[in-house]
Scaffold this active site. Structure first.
Site, PDB file in Angstrom:
ATOM      1  N   LYS A   1      -2.558 -18.931 -32.471  1.00 49.80           N
ATOM      2  CA  LYS A   1      -3.511 -19.833 -31.807  1.00 49.80           C
ATOM      3  C   LYS A   1      -4.665 -20.162 -32.762  1.00 49.80           C
ATOM      4  O   LYS A   1      -5.128 -21.299 -32.823  1.00 49.80           O
ATOM      5  CB  LYS A   1      -4.020 -19.193 -30.503  1.00 49.80           C
ATOM      6  CG  LYS A   1      -2.935 -19.205 -29.421  1.00 49.80           C
ATOM      7  CD  LYS A   1      -3.165 -18.228 -28.283  1.00 49.80           C
ATOM      8  CE  LYS A   1      -1.930 -18.156 -27.387  1.00 49.80           C
ATOM      9  NZ  LYS A   1      -1.978 -17.089 -26.386  1.00 49.80           N
TER      10      LYS A   1
ATOM     11  N   GLN B   1      -6.415 -12.648 -24.384  1.00 43.44           N
ATOM     12  CA  GLN B   1      -4.977 -12.476 -24.589  1.00 43.44           C
ATOM     13  C   GLN B   1      -4.413 -11.465 -23.588  1.00 43.44           C
ATOM     14  O   GLN B   1      -4.919 -10.371 -23.427  1.00 43.44           O
ATOM     15  CB  GLN B   1      -4.701 -12.029 -26.042  1.00 43.44           C
ATOM     16  CG  GLN B   1      -3.231 -11.918 -26.400  1.00 43.44           C
ATOM     17  CD  GLN B   1      -2.462 -13.233 -26.273  1.00 43.44           C
ATOM     18  OE1 GLN B   1      -2.938 -14.297 -26.672  1.00 43.44           O
ATOM     19  NE2 GLN B   1      -1.269 -13.183 -25.711  1.00 43.44           N
TER      20      GLN B   1
ATOM     21  N   ASP C   1      -7.554 -21.791 -20.736  1.00 38.62           N
ATOM     22  CA  ASP C   1      -6.214 -21.208 -20.616  1.00 38.62           C
ATOM     23  C   ASP C   1      -5.772 -21.202 -19.143  1.00 38.62           C
ATOM     24  O   ASP C   1      -4.658 -20.778 -18.824  1.00 38.62           O
ATOM     25  CB  ASP C   1      -6.266 -19.777 -21.185  1.00 38.62           C
ATOM     26  CG  ASP C   1      -4.892 -19.246 -21.560  1.00 38.62           C
ATOM     27  OD1 ASP C   1      -3.993 -20.067 -21.835  1.00 38.62           O
ATOM     28  OD2 ASP C   1      -4.710 -18.009 -21.571  1.00 38.62           O
TER      29      ASP C   1
END
Ligand code: NAP
Length: 280
Positions: free
Chosen positions: A53, A97, A120
């Protein structure tokens, strides 16, 4: 003819557009969009995803701010880091994450991310807004799949979509996004009986199970659209795609289908978050 839904080339072509948008932002505010990534612990797969990413941010001229915390981090400590990033005006998107070590209350930490930085699409608030058809950043994998379907002009309205999997980041938001586009949606999960019978009725099938080649090709309806969200180290997905060519009308290859669209959607949503912060 079977169409290959090529997420790799779509993501590469939309990266060019993102590069231009980042350049415009730079001209306007002398700063670039910043995605903060939080990695807790040393899980090698998670570290690889965060690195990928970060590299993707670099490719389009954005910055990433890497926060790395030890595996014994507590929920309180992680919440403090998220709060700092929420308050930092130079950070436009925050990615925690998944998965975090088990002592951490992951849901509480996801929900601590400010809505305008939830690029996200992991907060309950963002999920609720998306479900109601209101503006919010979608969870990146299903949002990327929707972009792929739209790019290839796949008809969704009135179609019977079957989503296999109901995780908060993938199956559930996927089903709601398809519903919002007027599909008739069936959600299957580990307690579903007669799974093959449900799958056989799918005009649009999404495999999000997490088990390599779990969905058999002979369960798949002729001329259906097959989306394989799975990715496994053996370079296969959750659907046995060997015999779908010629049978279905379109499918996502693994690799090169859903995966690249996930990262691309994260970049796109971070650029959008930065653009919105400038408009304020
Ligand atoms: P997950 O959290 O493990 O969820 C798996 C889902 O599959 C659960 O809802 C589970 O049902 C269901 N399931 C498990 N066994 C089943 C069975 N025998 N029959 C029917 N349903 C079953 O996984 P996830 O995070 O959603 O990920 C799913 C897949 O997508 C994985 O292969 C993952 O690698 C991939 N993925 C890809 C990307 C990308 O960027 N390409 C991103 C995220 C995930 P229950 O709810 O009943 O347990």
């Amino acid at each position: 003819m079977t169409i290959i839904l090529d997420g790799k080339s779509l993501s590469q072509s939309t990266e060019k557009d993102l590069v231009e948008r980042v350049e415009l932002i730079k001209k306007k505010i002398k700063k670039v969009p910043v995605l903060a990534t939080i990695l807790v612990g040393e899980d090698p797969a998670s570290a690889t995803y965060v690195r990928m990413k970060g590299n993707a941010c670099e490719r389009i001229g954005m910055d990433s701010l890497k926060v790395e915390l030890p595996s014994n981090t507590s929920t309180t400590e992680l919440l403090k880091e998220i709060s700092k990033l929420n308050k930092n005006p130079d950070v436009h998107g925050i990615l925690l994450q998944h998965p975090v070590p088990e002592q951490i209350n992951e849901r509480q930490c996801f929900d601590a991310i400010a809505l305008e930085k939830d690029v996200d699409g992991v907060t309950c608030l963002g999920f609720g807004k998306m479900s109601m058809g209101e503006a919010a950043y979608g969870s990146c994998t299903p949002a990327g799949i929707m972009r792929l379907l739209k790019n290839y002009k796949i008809e969704i309205s009135g179609k019977h979509a079957v989503v296999v999997g109901r995780s908060p980041i993938l199956g559930k938001p996927m089903a709601l996004m398809l519903l919002n586009e007027n599909a008739t949606v069936t959600i299957c999960h580990s307690k579903t009986e007669n799974l093959a019978e449900h799958i056989q009725k799918a005009d649009i099938l999404v495999g999000a199970v997490g088990i390599p080649r779990f969905i058999q090709s002979d369960w798949i309806k002729e001329k259906s659209v097959v989306i394989d969200a799975g990715y496994h180290p053996e370079k296969c997905g959750d659907i046995d795609l060997d015999e779908v060519e010629g049978k279905c009308s379109a499918y996502t290859p693994v690799p090169g289908g859903v995966g690249p669209m996930t990262i691309n959607t994260l970049l796109k949503q971070t650029v959008e978050a930065c653009e919105k912060s400038i408009q304020k």
